[in-house]
Design a protein around this motif. Structure first.
Motif, short mmCIF file in Angstrom:
data_model
loop_
_atom_site.label_atom_id
_atom_site.label_comp_id
_atom_site.label_asym_id
_atom_site.label_seq_id
_atom_site.Cartn_x
_atom_site.Cartn_y
_atom_site.Cartn_z
N LYS A 280 0.86 -1.26 -0.10
CA LYS A 280 -0.02 0.02 -0.11
C LYS A 280 0.83 1.36 0.02
O LYS A 280 0.38 2.36 -0.39
CB LYS A 280 -1.01 -0.03 1.20
CG LYS A 280 -2.06 -0.84 0.91
CD LYS A 280 -3.07 -0.57 2.21
CE LYS A 280 -4.34 -1.86 2.14
NZ LYS A 280 -4.86 -1.78 3.44
N THR A 281 1.94 1.17 0.68
CA THR A 281 2.73 2.40 0.48
C THR A 281 3.53 2.53 -0.79
O THR A 281 3.99 3.66 -1.03
CB THR A 281 3.96 2.07 1.69
OG1 THR A 281 4.52 1.04 1.24
CG2 THR A 281 3.46 2.12 3.02
N SER B 90 0.01 -2.47 -9.30
CA SER B 90 -0.60 -2.22 -7.77
C SER B 90 -1.76 -3.10 -7.59
O SER B 90 -2.50 -3.71 -8.82
CB SER B 90 -1.15 -0.87 -8.03
OG SER B 90 -2.04 -0.43 -6.89
N LEU B 91 -2.12 -3.41 -6.57
CA LEU B 91 -3.33 -4.23 -6.27
C LEU B 91 -4.69 -3.28 -6.12
O LEU B 91 -5.92 -3.65 -5.84
CB LEU B 91 -3.40 -4.91 -4.93
CG LEU B 91 -2.44 -6.38 -5.38
CD1 LEU B 91 -1.94 -6.75 -3.78
CD2 LEU B 91 -3.19 -7.48 -5.84
N ILE C 293 -7.53 -8.89 -3.42
CA ILE C 293 -7.68 -7.80 -3.81
C ILE C 293 -8.61 -6.82 -3.30
O ILE C 293 -8.34 -5.70 -3.03
CB ILE C 293 -8.20 -7.81 -5.56
CG1 ILE C 293 -7.00 -8.64 -6.44
CG2 ILE C 293 -8.47 -6.28 -6.00
CD1 ILE C 293 -7.26 -8.88 -7.59
N ALA C 294 -9.86 -7.45 -2.90
CA ALA C 294 -10.76 -6.76 -2.00
C ALA C 294 -10.39 -6.14 -0.73
O ALA C 294 -10.26 -5.19 -0.38
CB ALA C 294 -11.96 -7.70 -1.97
N LYS C 295 -9.41 -6.89 0.08
CA LYS C 295 -8.69 -6.58 1.14
C LYS C 295 -7.83 -5.66 0.82
O LYS C 295 -7.74 -4.64 1.97
CB LYS C 295 -7.91 -8.03 1.88
CG LYS C 295 -7.33 -7.93 3.01
CD LYS C 295 -8.34 -8.64 4.06
CE LYS C 295 -8.00 -8.09 5.73
NZ LYS C 295 -6.61 -8.93 6.11
N ALA C 296 -6.87 -5.77 -0.10
CA ALA C 296 -5.89 -4.60 -0.43
C ALA C 296 -6.75 -3.08 -0.66
O ALA C 296 -6.09 -2.37 -0.17
CB ALA C 296 -5.13 -4.85 -1.64
N ASN C 297 -8.16 -3.32 -1.05
CA ASN C 297 -8.66 -1.95 -1.32
C ASN C 297 -9.59 -1.70 -0.18
O ASN C 297 -10.61 -0.82 -0.30
CB ASN C 297 -9.56 -2.12 -2.54
CG ASN C 297 -8.42 -2.20 -3.88
OD1 ASN C 297 -8.30 -0.87 -4.37
ND2 ASN C 297 -8.20 -3.22 -4.19
N ASP C 298 -9.48 -2.28 1.00
CA ASP C 298 -10.51 -2.10 2.17
C ASP C 298 -11.87 -2.27 1.70
O ASP C 298 -12.62 -1.65 2.22
CB ASP C 298 -9.86 -0.91 2.90
CG ASP C 298 -10.80 -0.99 4.34
OD1 ASP C 298 -11.12 -2.11 4.73
OD2 ASP C 298 -10.95 0.19 4.92
#
Lengths: 82, 82, 82, 82, 82, 82
Positions: E77-78, F10-11, F69-74
């Motif tokens: 994320k960073t 990026s995710l 991917i969903a987790k990465a994007n909260d």
């Protein structure tokens, strides 16, 4: 992707049951992303709806999609359970 | 969805055992969402109940559903264990 | 569910090893929930215990159940490791 | 369980690589929990070591076990990466 | 384990793409842990690279390994996304 | 890896739907990482697009990638749902 329809505007649903329905929908859309011909999909559907192995495998996909949706909705904890 | 029955008013259960029962129920409802004919499902049931591969695959689906339910209930940590 | 025995009073176990044993138990109980006849299960057991594909699939179910149990126990972090 | 040996005193390992080795060990112990005869397991081993489907399925089990182990070790973040 | 080579010094990677490559590597190393003969693995490789079922199963293993790696890296994320 | 193209900068995606598309892409790239010959992949594609078992298995891979991917994007929670 077969069309530009936005079938997933959000992962948030009002109820757990709607979350299940969304899980089923996502599983179907994945299949449509690979087999883009709707006519062929309709014929294939008869196959897996009568094959227990494939029904169980489909249920597994739904369970996996539901994990994501349930998490996104914080397990609908703020709702009153039955 | 074959009916409008709300089979999942909440993911919250009183005990871990009820969580397991809910996991089994969710797995069955997924299959019912795809094979909507109850008579056909009853016949198919004899097949997978006697096929070890399919029994194991079913157990996998239940385990996946239970992950979600257990998380939703914070693993029933506030209960007293045996 | 074939009986009213409470086979899962809690997800909490004293040690990681007991957590593994609980994972095996949960996998077996799932199969018993579908194939409720104990005699048939005993016969089926010989089949999958000698079929590597099914042994591997069973190991996958155990791994999935163990994920839940390990999380419930916060990975037994407060224990002293070997 | 075939013996009382404590094969899992802890989920904590010093390095990610040791975590992988533990994941392989857990997968093997699951199989041993179901097929308790070591002689039969040795024979079965030749089968799956030469069948790509089963090798891939085994790799999936290891990946699942490793998820649990990696989480337990907080992904070994306090170690210096290469 | 076929060698003492440390193929996993860390789960941390600089980019998501390197995370994918590590996921592929881990899946391969699992197979190598079971089928330790490199010559046999090379022959087997031709089999699964031409069998769609096995390619899909392999992709599933990679997806599972990637879940762990992505989490370990806090989803990168960073980094600045594209 | 068949090329040095960076298919995963990026995710992070703008919408859940783009997250689904990325999940499909990742699944395809995994297959391409193993079967590096694009011509062969095109031929194989006809096979699995007409085989329901393989379509369901593909949907499972997509569901697994989407979890990450969903987790990465909260879970795109800061977006307005429909």
């Amino acid at each position: 992707m077969e069309s530009t329809e936005n079938y997933l505007p959000s992962l948030i649903t009002k109820t757990p049951l709607e979350g299940r329905e969304l899980a089923v929908k996502l599983a179907r859309k994945s299949i449509a992303a690979i087999q883009t011909d709707g006519e062929i999909r309709k014929k294939l559907r008869d196959q897996y709806a009568n094959d227990t192995s494939q029904l169980i495998a489909s249920a597994h996909v739904i369970a996996t999609e539901f994990q994501t949706i349930a998490k996104a909705n914080d397990y609908w904890k703020t709702m009153k359970g039955s």
